[in-house]
Write an enzyme that holds these catalytic residues in place. Structure first.
Site, PDB file in Angstrom:
ATOM      1  N   ASP A 170       0.794  -1.249   0.000  1.00 24.65           N
ATOM      2  CA  ASP A 170       0.000   0.000   0.000  1.00 24.65           C
ATOM      3  C   ASP A 170       0.821   1.293   0.000  1.00 24.65           C
ATOM      4  O   ASP A 170       0.459   2.260   0.698  1.00 24.65           O
ATOM      5  CB  ASP A 170      -0.950   0.010   1.209  1.00 24.65           C
ATOM      6  CG  ASP A 170      -1.939  -1.134   1.205  1.00 24.65           C
ATOM      7  OD1 ASP A 170      -1.929  -1.928   0.247  1.00 24.65           O
ATOM      8  OD2 ASP A 170      -2.711  -1.250   2.175  1.00 24.65           O
TER       9      ASP A 170
ATOM     10  N   LYS B  33      -6.456  -4.919  -3.065  1.00 22.02           N
ATOM     11  CA  LYS B  33      -7.074  -5.567  -1.898  1.00 22.02           C
ATOM     12  C   LYS B  33      -8.126  -4.645  -1.287  1.00 22.02           C
ATOM     13  O   LYS B  33      -7.878  -3.454  -1.105  1.00 22.02           O
ATOM     14  CB  LYS B  33      -5.980  -5.925  -0.871  1.00 22.02           C
ATOM     15  CG  LYS B  33      -5.205  -4.753  -0.284  1.00 22.02           C
ATOM     16  CD  LYS B  33      -4.025  -5.291   0.488  1.00 22.02           C
ATOM     17  CE  LYS B  33      -3.398  -4.365   1.500  1.00 22.02           C
ATOM     18  NZ  LYS B  33      -4.207  -3.529   2.328  1.00 22.02           N
TER      19      LYS B  33
ATOM     20  N   CYS C 204      -1.993  -2.452   7.894  1.00 21.91           N
ATOM     21  CA  CYS C 204      -1.946  -3.404   6.766  1.00 21.91           C
ATOM     22  C   CYS C 204      -0.695  -4.274   6.773  1.00 21.91           C
ATOM     23  O   CYS C 204      -0.749  -5.430   6.336  1.00 21.91           O
ATOM     24  CB  CYS C 204      -2.110  -2.653   5.455  1.00 21.91           C
ATOM     25  SG  CYS C 204      -3.783  -1.971   5.295  1.00 21.91           S
TER      26      CYS C 204
HETATM   27  C1  C5J Z   1      -3.018   0.628   5.549  1.00 20.91           C
HETATM   28  C2  C5J Z   1      -4.795   1.838   6.629  1.00 20.91           C
HETATM   29  N1  C5J Z   1      -2.471   0.429   4.347  1.00 20.91           N
HETATM   30  N2  C5J Z   1      -4.035   2.200   7.652  1.00 20.91           N
HETATM   31  N3  C5J Z   1      -4.269   1.186   5.572  1.00 20.91           N
HETATM   32  O1  C5J Z   1      -2.411   0.382   6.574  1.00 20.91           O
HETATM   33  O2  C5J Z   1      -5.976   2.094   6.628  1.00 20.91           O
END
Ligand code: C5J
Length: 231
Positions: free
Chosen positions: A33, A138, A171
């Site tokens: 991400d 995802k 994540c």
């Molecule tokens: C991730 C989030 N990528 N913190 N998303 O950690 O919402």
């Protein structure tokens, strides 16, 4: 798998709670991400009041690790958190959680927030996927939930992961736990993961390596690169 392969190459990275041993041919670099909406000034993350510099510190170490990984011809996989434009894969609970003024699917500074195809949903230019590198979209926090990641990894013969990206406690942690339950050994380079909250960065890493590496190993990207270079 590596024990049965006569061409197996056992590399070792200094790590906690003990050295991480891996065969690069069976190890994927999984970058979670690293999206513009989370990392760039003016994006969704900053709009929620977060200090994006905390996450941006991971970009350069990941860039160096990715460059070494690509130079060795190894498998790198990228993920993006996001949803279909019609929001049909967005659970109502996720949509309303936080009660913030702007949420997933709303117009944001870089297009609709966390919607596939929008500029903010894309990966930062510094780490942009090369053609041929799988990009896994995802809908959840974990990269294995409702995706084909496990199929991609097992079809490619992977049994270990080096996990980088953001955020450490959300994540990255969720994905490492999912991977651990599916039988993957995970190494997390501490300088290649980031959190908006320093205390969550610290505890997120501690939780992975606690109790003899209950979810995985934690170390530094420079040591992973050095191990690759020695090979
Ligand atoms: C991730 C989030 N990528 N913190 N998303 O950690 O919402």
């Amino acid at each position: 798998m590596s024990g049965q392969d006569p061409t197996a190459n056992r590399l070792e990275i200094p790590a906690e709670p003990y050295p991480f041993v891996f065969d690069p041919k069976h190890t994927a670099l999984l970058i979670i991400d690293m999206q513009r909406d989370f990392l760039e000034p003016g994006g969704f993350g900053e709009a929620l009041g977060n200090d994006v510099s905390q996450l941006r510190a991971a970009i350069e170490p990941i860039r160096r690790l990715l460059a070494a990984w690509r130079a060795a011809g190894l498998l790198a996989i990228h993920t993006r958190e996001g949803h279909r434009p019609d929001l049909s894969d967005l659970p109502p609970a996720k949509k309303i959680r936080g009660k913030s003024a702007i949420g997933i699917g709303d117009p944001g500074p870089m297009g609709r927030i966390l919607i596939r195809g929008e500029p903010g949903h894309d990966i930062v230019p510094e780490l942009y996927p090369w053609p041929g590198e799988p990009v896994v979209d995802k809908p959840g926090k974990g990269a294995f939930f409702a995706t084909d990641l496990h199929a991609i990894l097992s079809n490619a013969g992977m049994n270990r992961l080096i996990v980088a990206g953001v955020t450490t406690e959300v994540c990255v942690n969720t994905t490492v736990r999912e991977a651990n339950d599916r039988g993957y050994d995970c190494f997390v380079p501490a300088d290649c993961v980031g959190s908006y909250f320093p205390e969550f960065q610290e505890m997120g890493l501690k939780m992975i390596k606690a109790q003899g590496g209950i979810f995985g190993w934690v170390g530094q990207s420079a040591d992973a690169i050095a191990a690759l270079e020695r090979a």
